[in-house]
Design an enzyme around this catalytic site. Structure first.
Site, short mmCIF file in Angstrom:
data_model
loop_
_atom_site.label_atom_id
_atom_site.label_comp_id
_atom_site.label_asym_id
_atom_site.label_seq_id
_atom_site.Cartn_x
_atom_site.Cartn_y
_atom_site.Cartn_z
N ASP A 1 0.83 -1.21 0.00
CA ASP A 1 0.00 0.00 0.00
C ASP A 1 0.87 1.26 0.00
O ASP A 1 2.00 1.24 0.48
CB ASP A 1 -0.89 -0.03 1.26
CG ASP A 1 -2.08 0.92 1.11
OD1 ASP A 1 -2.39 1.35 -0.02
OD2 ASP A 1 -2.71 1.24 2.14
N ASN B 1 -11.19 -2.22 -5.33
CA ASN B 1 -10.42 -1.25 -6.12
C ASN B 1 -11.09 -0.86 -7.44
O ASN B 1 -10.72 0.14 -8.05
CB ASN B 1 -8.99 -1.75 -6.37
CG ASN B 1 -8.10 -1.70 -5.15
OD1 ASN B 1 -7.18 -2.51 -4.99
ND2 ASN B 1 -8.33 -0.75 -4.23
C1 IPE Z 1 -5.59 -2.72 -0.24
O1 IPE Z 1 -5.21 -1.40 -0.37
C2 IPE Z 1 -5.63 -3.37 -1.59
C3 IPE Z 1 -4.33 -3.52 -2.24
C4 IPE Z 1 -3.16 -3.25 -1.74
C5 IPE Z 1 -4.42 -4.03 -3.57
P1 IPE Z 1 -6.26 -0.24 -0.47
O2 IPE Z 1 -5.48 1.02 -0.48
O3 IPE Z 1 -7.17 -0.46 -1.61
O4 IPE Z 1 -7.09 -0.43 0.87
P2 IPE Z 1 -7.91 0.63 1.70
O5 IPE Z 1 -8.85 1.27 0.75
O6 IPE Z 1 -6.91 1.59 2.25
O7 IPE Z 1 -8.55 -0.16 2.78
C1 IPE Z 2 -1.62 0.32 -3.32
O1 IPE Z 2 -1.43 1.69 -3.36
C2 IPE Z 2 -1.85 -0.28 -4.66
C3 IPE Z 2 -3.25 -0.60 -4.97
C4 IPE Z 2 -4.22 -0.61 -4.12
C5 IPE Z 2 -3.55 -0.94 -6.34
P1 IPE Z 2 -2.63 2.71 -3.26
O2 IPE Z 2 -3.05 3.08 -4.65
O3 IPE Z 2 -3.70 2.20 -2.39
O4 IPE Z 2 -1.92 3.97 -2.60
P2 IPE Z 2 -2.52 4.93 -1.52
O5 IPE Z 2 -2.99 4.08 -0.39
O6 IPE Z 2 -3.65 5.66 -2.18
O7 IPE Z 2 -1.38 5.81 -1.14
MG MG Z 3 -4.15 2.39 -0.41
#
Ligand code: IPE
Ligand code: IPE
Ligand code: MG
Length: 235
Positions: free
Chosen positions: A12, A60
């Site tokens: 993340d 997502n």
């Molecule tokens: C979890 O991250 C999903 C992945 C790393 C693919 P998110 O960024 O989507 O999760 P939330 O929204 O913070 O819970």
């Molecule tokens: C994790 O990074 C990757 C995916 C969930 C695809 P994020 O896109 O969630 O990054 P933040 O949490 O918005 O910084």
């Molecule tokens: Mg995230």
């Protein structure tokens, strides 16, 4: 040092990492994918046998179309890169999650990657794409219900083992260590069944900056945990 057999990672913080640099979110995802290559290599060198990474959750899809399109393009390309890494490290790859919602060409590339690497024993990589722990359990319940309805099994045959065997992670031991990067202290629908007794490690480091030294910190923290499975302490 006790090396965990199975490490799961919620990678993340790509978006926040990019924002800090004044760059678009998809730039963060590109760097995140590059970093995955680095961490696979390090995990392999350390002797980690199973590595499971959360790349795209069932939630997502709710992100802006431009970002989802960028992520799908990245996954498409990643499948090619991954085949090279797999040959180099003798790595078997399995995609967990509901693949049926992905574009046909991505599904084809996944099938190719899985088939070509199936027998490799170097490290086992699981990539979670369109994955949700609740959705995985829902699909498992559907499969088992069908088996009961068709008379293949009776309901008393539904054991914890049978459930495990009907999840996407069938045959893969449960994670010993779960790592989540970039501050959030939740599991966001990842491996709900499988994480029952895993150790959790959270770090503030954003995924694109999570390097070998950070992986070592997580393993050191794991080594200081008192592993318990409901029984008396090991230490
Ligand atoms: C979890 O991250 C999903 C992945 C790393 C693919 P998110 O960024 O989507 O999760 P939330 O929204 O913070 O819970
Ligand atoms: C994790 O990074 C990757 C995916 C969930 C695809 P994020 O896109 O969630 O990054 P933040 O949490 O918005 O910084
Ligand atoms: Mg995230």
């Amino acid at each position: 040092m006790n090396i965990p057999n199975h490490v799961a990672i919620i990678l993340d913080g790509n978006g926040r990492w990019a924002k800090k640099k004044g760059m678009p979110r998809n730039y963060g995802h590109i760097q995140g994918a590059k970093n995955l290559e680095v961490i696979i290599e390090e995990a392999h060198n350390l002797g980690i046998k199973y590595l499971t990474v959360y790349a795209f959750s069932t939630e997502n899809w709710n992100r802006p179309k431009e970002e989802v399109d960028g992520l799908m393009k990245l996954l498409r390309n990643y499948m090619k890169t991954c085949l090279k890494t797999a040959s180099k490290n003798r790595m078997s790859v399995r995609v967990i999650g509901d693949k049926s919602r992905l574009d046909d060409d991505i599904q084809k590339r996944i099938a190719e990657l899985e088939n070509l690497t199936r027998d490799y024993e170097g490290i086992h990589l699981q990539i979670a794409i369109n994955y949700g722990g609740r959705d995985e359990i829902r699909r498992c319940v559907q499969t088992l219900t069908q088996k009961v309805c068709s008379g293949e099994i009776t309901s008393d045959k539904i054991t914890e083992e049978l459930i495990s065997e009907n999840l996407d992670t069938a045959g893969i031991p449960d994670p010993d260590l779960l790592i989540r990067t970039c501050k959030e202290l939740r599991i966001s629908n990842f491996l709900l069944w499988q994480l029952a007794y895993s150790e959790f490690y959270f770090t503030e480091v954003e995924w694109p900056d999570f390097d070998k030294a950070e992986l070592m910190k997580a393993i050191e923290a794991y080594n200081n945990r008192n592993r318990k499975f409901g029984n008396v302490s090991e230490q």
